[in-house]
Structures are given as structure tokens and as C-alpha cells.
Design a protein around this motif. Sequence first.
Motif, short mmCIF file in Angstrom:
data_model
loop_
_atom_site.label_atom_id
_atom_site.label_comp_id
_atom_site.label_asym_id
_atom_site.label_seq_id
_atom_site.Cartn_x
_atom_site.Cartn_y
_atom_site.Cartn_z
N PHE A 17 0.89 -1.21 -0.02
CA PHE A 17 0.08 0.13 -0.13
C PHE A 17 0.89 1.25 -0.02
O PHE A 17 0.81 2.24 -0.61
CB PHE A 17 -0.87 -0.19 1.38
CG PHE A 17 -1.72 -1.42 1.44
CD1 PHE A 17 -2.44 -1.75 0.20
CD2 PHE A 17 -1.43 -2.08 2.34
CE1 PHE A 17 -3.09 -2.92 0.36
CE2 PHE A 17 -2.25 -3.43 2.58
CZ PHE A 17 -2.97 -3.63 1.60
N GLY A 33 -5.25 2.50 -5.56
CA GLY A 33 -4.72 1.44 -4.96
C GLY A 33 -5.18 1.23 -3.30
O GLY A 33 -5.81 0.62 -3.05
N GLN A 34 -4.15 2.07 -2.44
CA GLN A 34 -4.69 1.83 -1.34
C GLN A 34 -5.94 2.38 -0.66
O GLN A 34 -6.49 3.22 -1.43
CB GLN A 34 -3.57 2.86 -0.59
CG GLN A 34 -3.52 2.75 1.08
CD GLN A 34 -2.42 3.88 1.65
OE1 GLN A 34 -2.10 4.80 1.12
NE2 GLN A 34 -1.98 3.37 2.90
N GLY A 35 -6.52 1.64 0.16
CA GLY A 35 -7.88 1.43 0.56
C GLY A 35 -8.18 2.82 1.60
O GLY A 35 -7.99 2.45 2.61
N TYR A 122 -4.76 -10.07 3.99
CA TYR A 122 -4.49 -8.83 4.36
C TYR A 122 -3.23 -8.78 4.85
O TYR A 122 -2.47 -9.68 5.56
CB TYR A 122 -5.37 -8.25 5.40
CG TYR A 122 -5.30 -6.52 5.88
CD1 TYR A 122 -5.18 -5.74 4.89
CD2 TYR A 122 -4.83 -6.50 7.07
CE1 TYR A 122 -5.13 -4.42 5.19
CE2 TYR A 122 -4.48 -5.03 7.39
CZ TYR A 122 -4.47 -4.16 6.30
OH TYR A 122 -4.27 -2.74 6.70
N ASN A 171 -10.99 -8.49 2.36
CA ASN A 171 -9.87 -7.66 1.70
C ASN A 171 -8.94 -8.57 1.18
O ASN A 171 -8.40 -9.21 1.83
CB ASN A 171 -9.08 -6.55 2.62
CG ASN A 171 -8.10 -5.82 2.03
OD1 ASN A 171 -7.96 -5.82 0.68
ND2 ASN A 171 -7.48 -4.95 2.44
N TYR A 202 -14.93 -4.35 7.52
CA TYR A 202 -15.95 -4.11 6.53
C TYR A 202 -17.38 -4.58 6.82
O TYR A 202 -18.19 -4.60 5.93
CB TYR A 202 -15.49 -4.47 5.11
CG TYR A 202 -14.05 -3.99 4.82
CD1 TYR A 202 -13.88 -2.64 4.41
CD2 TYR A 202 -12.79 -4.85 4.83
CE1 TYR A 202 -12.69 -2.29 4.28
CE2 TYR A 202 -11.66 -4.26 4.36
CZ TYR A 202 -11.50 -2.91 4.06
OH TYR A 202 -10.43 -2.46 3.96
N LYS A 233 -13.09 2.62 8.85
CA LYS A 233 -13.96 2.07 7.73
C LYS A 233 -15.32 2.52 7.83
O LYS A 233 -16.20 2.70 6.80
CB LYS A 233 -13.79 0.41 7.68
CG LYS A 233 -12.60 0.15 7.85
CD LYS A 233 -11.62 0.18 6.59
CE LYS A 233 -10.34 0.11 6.78
NZ LYS A 233 -9.37 -0.09 5.96
N PHE A 317 -13.46 -2.86 -2.10
CA PHE A 317 -12.52 -3.28 -3.34
C PHE A 317 -13.29 -4.05 -4.30
O PHE A 317 -14.11 -4.80 -3.79
CB PHE A 317 -11.54 -3.90 -2.58
CG PHE A 317 -10.55 -3.23 -1.36
CD1 PHE A 317 -9.96 -2.32 -1.78
CD2 PHE A 317 -10.63 -3.71 -0.19
CE1 PHE A 317 -9.13 -1.39 -0.81
CE2 PHE A 317 -9.99 -3.23 0.90
CZ PHE A 317 -9.59 -2.01 0.66
N ARG A 362 -6.48 -5.21 -8.02
CA ARG A 362 -7.43 -4.80 -6.94
C ARG A 362 -7.71 -3.13 -7.26
O ARG A 362 -6.76 -2.30 -7.25
CB ARG A 362 -7.10 -4.97 -5.61
CG ARG A 362 -8.07 -4.67 -4.57
CD ARG A 362 -7.71 -4.64 -2.96
NE ARG A 362 -6.99 -3.45 -2.87
CZ ARG A 362 -6.53 -3.07 -1.49
NH1 ARG A 362 -6.73 -3.67 -0.58
NH2 ARG A 362 -6.07 -1.77 -1.61
N1 GLN Z 1 -6.53 -1.25 4.31
C1 GLN Z 1 -5.91 -0.80 3.29
C2 GLN Z 1 -6.00 -1.60 2.04
O1 GLN Z 1 -5.99 -2.51 2.03
C3 GLN Z 1 -4.64 -0.21 3.50
C4 GLN Z 1 -3.91 -0.23 4.99
C5 GLN Z 1 -2.46 0.19 4.98
O2 GLN Z 1 -2.14 1.05 3.99
N2 GLN Z 1 -1.66 -0.44 5.67
O3 GLN Z 1 -5.74 -0.68 1.22
#
Ligand code: GLN
Length: 382
Positions: A17, A33-35, A122, A171, A202, A233, A317, A362
Motif C-alpha cells: 500500500f 490502490g490503497q484503501g 491482508y 480484503n 468491513y 472504515k 474493493f 485490486r
Molecule cells: N486497508 C488498506 C488497504 O487494504 C490499507 C491499509 C494500509 O495502508 N496499511 O488498502
Amino acid sequence: MKLTITSKLPSAGTSIFTVMSALATEHNAVNLGQGFPDFSMNEELMRLVNEAMHKGFNQYTPMQGYIPLREVLAEKVESLYQTIIDPGSQITITPGGTYAIYTALTTVLQPGDEVIIFEPAYDSYIPNVEINGAVPVLISLQFPGYKIDWIEVKRKITPKTRMIMLNSPHNPTGAVLSEEDIVQLRSVVKDTDIIILSDEVYEHLIFDNVPHLSILRYPDLLERSFVCFSFGKVYHCTGWKLGYCISSSYLMKEFRKVHQFNCFSCHSPSQVALSTFLKNKDSYLSLASFMQEKRDYFLKLMGQTRFGMLDSKGSYFICATYDKISDEKDSDLAIRITKELGVATIPVSAFYKTGTDNKVIRFCFAKKKETLEAAVQKLVNL
Ligand code: GLN
Ligand code: PMP
């Protein structure tokens, strides 16, 4: 003499990320990209934090978390999942979901213990297990539906199996647990001392009116579980790093021993603000349809591209295959389209310890419409 230490995580690099967000910044790319959401969080919640600071809530809260916040969380659990939780002994507020997961693992694991982890996973799970001297036992979710193969789970259970880690909504894939998964889980753990770690950050981001099968619905499973959540979230504030863990009183007592000598207590004004804001049920009950609309809009836009969109039933995602575009490795494609097209994504191989590459990337769709449109305008050129 040269100073040296022995790394506790010798094989860990920089998280994907961080890598992809840095690349996005460097190339001025649209960051899917990053969530994290790129839209603003709720004004009233911001005002409540400010008010809490002005009212003087700037010193430590109790180690377990601000009591009114734990009380309102217990009410929420009862109304959503019909399970009565004791806010005094079963809930602890933590600095984020990741910390709650790490603390739960550290509470339980002894060197040599085995932990079942489903991949793609994750990124913190495997290092969190390894740093405790325990052994990740990896099981691939079945591509492309990302279902759990329970026959393989049963095959991989040994006398050393200490924990099973679950994540629903998932995720990076957006897969969710079904009733059948719960039946299987129950049969796997029955008459064992296996602990479940259920990552439900989530929880509210689940689509098409499918109910979220939280472990909190099942008191017999909760007895042996740590269930982890993240306010980031729920309220579009991932940078707040605030979450909580729910468990049985027995397990929570040990969890708190680890927590009290690490973070001890979390940011006070945010907890005070959330204890009021959580009474507004609509703010979390409306999340599923809000995010589903974004998923559907993104899917419609992506119809103009040559990506093969996979199913996303939850999370923020959605994954995509790209066999009509290229046969590059997913990480090569993700880097190339960030640099050349200006759209950052995450290669799903990064969620596998050995880099299994099903050629899937993703996308995070928790973004403003304009952001999604700007990204797809570029992606149609592939
Ligand atoms: N949960 C977020 C993701 O999957 C990012 C979290 C992080 O940057 N550590 O994108
Ligand atoms: N678990 C999963 C699956 C996640 O995607 C995230 C998001 N970063 C977390 C845990 C952690 O949440 P937090 O930012 O509250 O630590």
C-alpha cells in the motif's frame, strides 16, 4: 564494533500500500490502490470531536475505552446481531483494527503454534503471526470465487492449530462468508481449543441485501473468538486509527493485559464524539447502499475497458483480471499502468506469501464519482 540486531521479520519489505501510494504520488496518478475514501467524513462527527476537546476530554480514558462508547457499542451489537455483550468485560477500544488483530494474536500465540490463514490475506496477518514465533498455515481461497475449501481446512488442522483467521467482507476480494461457511467453521472448531480471529472491519460494507454473518451472531463461536472492528472504515476516517475488539470475558481479560502495556488507552476526544454519534443508527445503516452505489457505478464505467471484473460482495474493493490486455505479471502491470497511464491499483499477488499470481489487480472504489471517472477515462486506453 558494528552494531547489529537480529531482525524479527527478516523477509518483510515495505507494504504494497505504501509502495503503490508513493508511486501514485510520484507519477501524479489517480490512486485506486490503497484503501481509503477520498471524500469528506461527516461534518457533525468532526464537530463533536472538536466539542469534546473544548469540553476538556483531553486526558486518558480508561484503559478499556471510554465507558459510554463501550455501552453504545454493546447496544449496537444487540440491535444488529441479537447478542448481549457486557461492555464492562467484553469490549476494548483500540487504536485501529490492525492493532486489535495484532493484540489478539499476541495474547494467544506461543512459539510453534499454527495459525490457519486464507490467502489472499491482508498484509499484516502473516507478519503478526510470525513475530510471535508462531507458524502461518496458508490455504488459498478458490480462485476466482475466493471460497474457502473446508476440506483442505480439515486436512490442515493439527494438534498445534491454535487459531483460524477469518475476514468477511474480505480484503482484497470482496468475498463474504455464507451460512454454509459458518456450519463448516462450527464443525471444524467443535471439541477443540482453536481460537477464531474474525476481522470484520468491513462489517457495514456488504452489498445486494446480503446479511453480514458476524461471529457476534453466534454466542457459541464468540466464546472462542476475537472479533475486530475499525471506526476508520465506518466513518470514512481511516487516519483516525480507532477501532475495537469484542471477545468473551475470559479471552478479553488476557487481551487487556497485552493492551495495557502497549497503547494503554486511545484518543479521548474521538471516543467521546463517537459515543454520541453512534446513536445515529442511520449513519452506519446507510453505508451498504452508499458503497454499493459506488461499486455499481465503477462496474458500469469499467464495462468500457477490457478488464474482466470479478464479483465484489462487500468491502470497498473489487478485483479484475486482464487476460484480454496483457500477460504480464500483476505487479508489472500495476506498476506500468501507474507510470504510463496514471492509475494506481494493487497487484493481488502481494496478498500471497509466495506471490501466487492469478493475474488479478485490486481497485478501491471508495472514491468520488469524479475520481472513478478520471481513472476509467485512462483505463479505456489499455
Ligand atoms: N486497508 C488498506 C488497504 O487494504 C490499507 C491499509 C494500509 O495502508 N496499511 O488498502
Ligand atoms: N483488516 C483489513 C482487512 C483491512 O483492510 C484493514 C484496513 N486497513 C484493517 C484490518 C485495519 O484497519 P485500521 O486502519 O483500523 O487498522
